[in-house]
Design a protein around this motif. Structure first.
Motif, PDB file in Angstrom:
ATOM      1  N   GLU A  50      14.758 -54.633 -72.200  1.00 43.99           N
ATOM      2  CA  GLU A  50      15.383 -53.512 -71.507  1.00 43.99           C
ATOM      3  C   GLU A  50      15.538 -52.279 -72.385  1.00 43.99           C
ATOM      4  O   GLU A  50      15.920 -51.223 -71.879  1.00 43.99           O
ATOM      5  CB  GLU A  50      16.762 -53.937 -70.982  1.00 43.99           C
ATOM      6  CG  GLU A  50      16.705 -55.039 -69.935  1.00 43.99           C
ATOM      7  CD  GLU A  50      18.062 -55.384 -69.380  1.00 43.99           C
ATOM      8  OE1 GLU A  50      19.068 -54.834 -69.877  1.00 43.99           O
ATOM      9  OE2 GLU A  50      18.124 -56.197 -68.450  1.00 43.99           O
ATOM     10  N   SER A  51      15.253 -52.398 -73.678  1.00 48.16           N
ATOM     11  CA  SER A  51      15.459 -51.255 -74.563  1.00 48.16           C
ATOM     12  C   SER A  51      14.569 -51.387 -75.782  1.00 48.16           C
ATOM     13  O   SER A  51      14.057 -52.474 -76.104  1.00 48.16           O
ATOM     14  CB  SER A  51      16.924 -51.176 -75.015  1.00 48.16           C
ATOM     15  OG  SER A  51      17.247 -52.278 -75.853  1.00 48.16           O
ATOM     16  N   MET A  52      14.414 -50.262 -76.499  1.00 43.40           N
ATOM     17  CA  MET A  52      13.660 -50.272 -77.744  1.00 43.40           C
ATOM     18  C   MET A  52      14.324 -51.175 -78.780  1.00 43.40           C
ATOM     19  O   MET A  52      13.648 -51.898 -79.518  1.00 43.40           O
ATOM     20  CB  MET A  52      13.540 -48.849 -78.287  1.00 43.40           C
ATOM     21  CG  MET A  52      12.809 -48.743 -79.616  1.00 43.40           C
ATOM     22  SD  MET A  52      11.034 -49.045 -79.468  1.00 43.40           S
ATOM     23  CE  MET A  52      10.497 -47.414 -78.969  1.00 43.40           C
ATOM     24  N   GLY A  53      15.654 -51.160 -78.835  1.00 38.02           N
ATOM     25  CA  GLY A  53      16.354 -52.014 -79.787  1.00 38.02           C
ATOM     26  C   GLY A  53      16.072 -53.484 -79.546  1.00 38.02           C
ATOM     27  O   GLY A  53      15.853 -54.250 -80.495  1.00 38.02           O
ATOM     28  N   ALA A  54      16.069 -53.892 -78.285  1.00 41.08           N
ATOM     29  CA  ALA A  54      15.772 -55.285 -77.968  1.00 41.08           C
ATOM     30  C   ALA A  54      14.331 -55.634 -78.315  1.00 41.08           C
ATOM     31  O   ALA A  54      14.043 -56.742 -78.802  1.00 41.08           O
ATOM     32  CB  ALA A  54      16.043 -55.544 -76.490  1.00 41.08           C
TER      33      ALA A  54
END
Length: 279
Positions: A50-54
């Motif tokens: 769901e995100s770049m961090g994930a």
């Protein structure tokens, strides 16, 4: 200028992290259909996230997990650091774009995220550095050792590194504990930013913004590589380099003026010699 000035890059909103992330997800979906052998990797690292961090947490955990810290333990730890500290994601995104924009062999920002060990090593450093700042030094040093083993890149977690860094090829890149690298620097493989002797305290180089460091260069001691300078491949730098100068040799000496305002962006590794003949 203070030693830490310009470190950290602009706010994430100014570089379009969300736009970059959506572009990566869209491209990954297209590649999944055209190259089914990569479907599992793309689904696991990009499409299901769901995100770049994930995505960063997933990709790094696939490369770094070991018996003493399996993926089911490592991935949540990495992802938590990225999500709690969005500036680390911003910095990694700027690194990703720097590699895409400056490396002519890179045809998509997705490529470094999936395959470039220079990007993955820098992203691992960004987690270890945050852990170091948070006082979790043993875990930071553990990640440093894993990155050294997995990527042949050894960056001390206490070093200070800005964003928009191109670490090209990356093999045998070494950065000491008190080194400082500002934003928008390009570095090739086998570069060492090391200390000399056994002194403590600030003992490693300072690399200002816009610098280009050629393959195999060794920069030793608390020397400063000035803004927009260029260090020739194989050079050994033991003294300060003025801004916008080109140095080369063993030991390195000034051989000319950098023709580019920002050598890190242009990636022109010719030596700008004073006799007018670039070599």
């Amino acid at each position: 200028m203070s030693e830490s000035q310009h470190i950290g890059g602009p706010p994430a909103s100014t570089i379009g992290v969300n736009d970059l992330w959506e572009s990566l997800r869209s491209e990954a979906a297209v590649i999944r259909e055209s190259e089914p052998h990569l479907a599992h990797l793309l689904e696991d690292v990009i499409i299901s996230r769901e995100s770049m961090g994930a995505a960063l947490g997933a990709r790094l955990s696939r490369r770094l997990a070991r018996e003493d810290m399996p993926r089911q333990s490592m991935e949540p730890m990495l992802t938590e650091v990225f999500e709690k500290h969005p500036l680390t994601v911003c910095a990694a995104s700027r690194d990703l774009l720097a590699m895409f924009e400056r490396d002519p062999a890179c045809f998509s920002p997705l490529e470094p995220l999936l395959f470039f060990k220079g990007f993955l090593a820098l992203s691992t450093y960004r987690v270890s550095h945050q852990l170091w700042l948070d006082g979790r030094r043993w875990l930071a040093l553990y990640l440093q050792s894993l990155a050294s083993e997995a990527f042949a890149v050894d960056i001390h977690p206490a070093a200070t590194i800005g964003s928009g860094i191109l670490l090209d090829h990356a093999t045998s890149f070494v950065v000491g504990e008190t080194a400082i690298i500002e934003d928008d620097v390009s570095i090739l493989h086998e570069v060492t930013l090391g200390g000399t002797g056994k002194q403590t305290g600030a003992r490693h180089p300072i690399v200002r913004s816009g610098v280009l460091i050629g393959a195999g260069a060794k920069i030793l001691g608390r020397v400063e590589i000035g803004t927009g300078a260029k260090v020739g491949a194989g050079s050994v730098v033991l003294n300060d380099v003025p801004p916008h100068k080109t140095v080369a040799g063993v030991p390195a000496v000034v051989v000319g003026q950098s023709r580019e305002e920002n050598p890190a962006i242009e990636m022109n590794q010719r030596l700008d010699c004073m006799n007018g003949y670039g070599i």
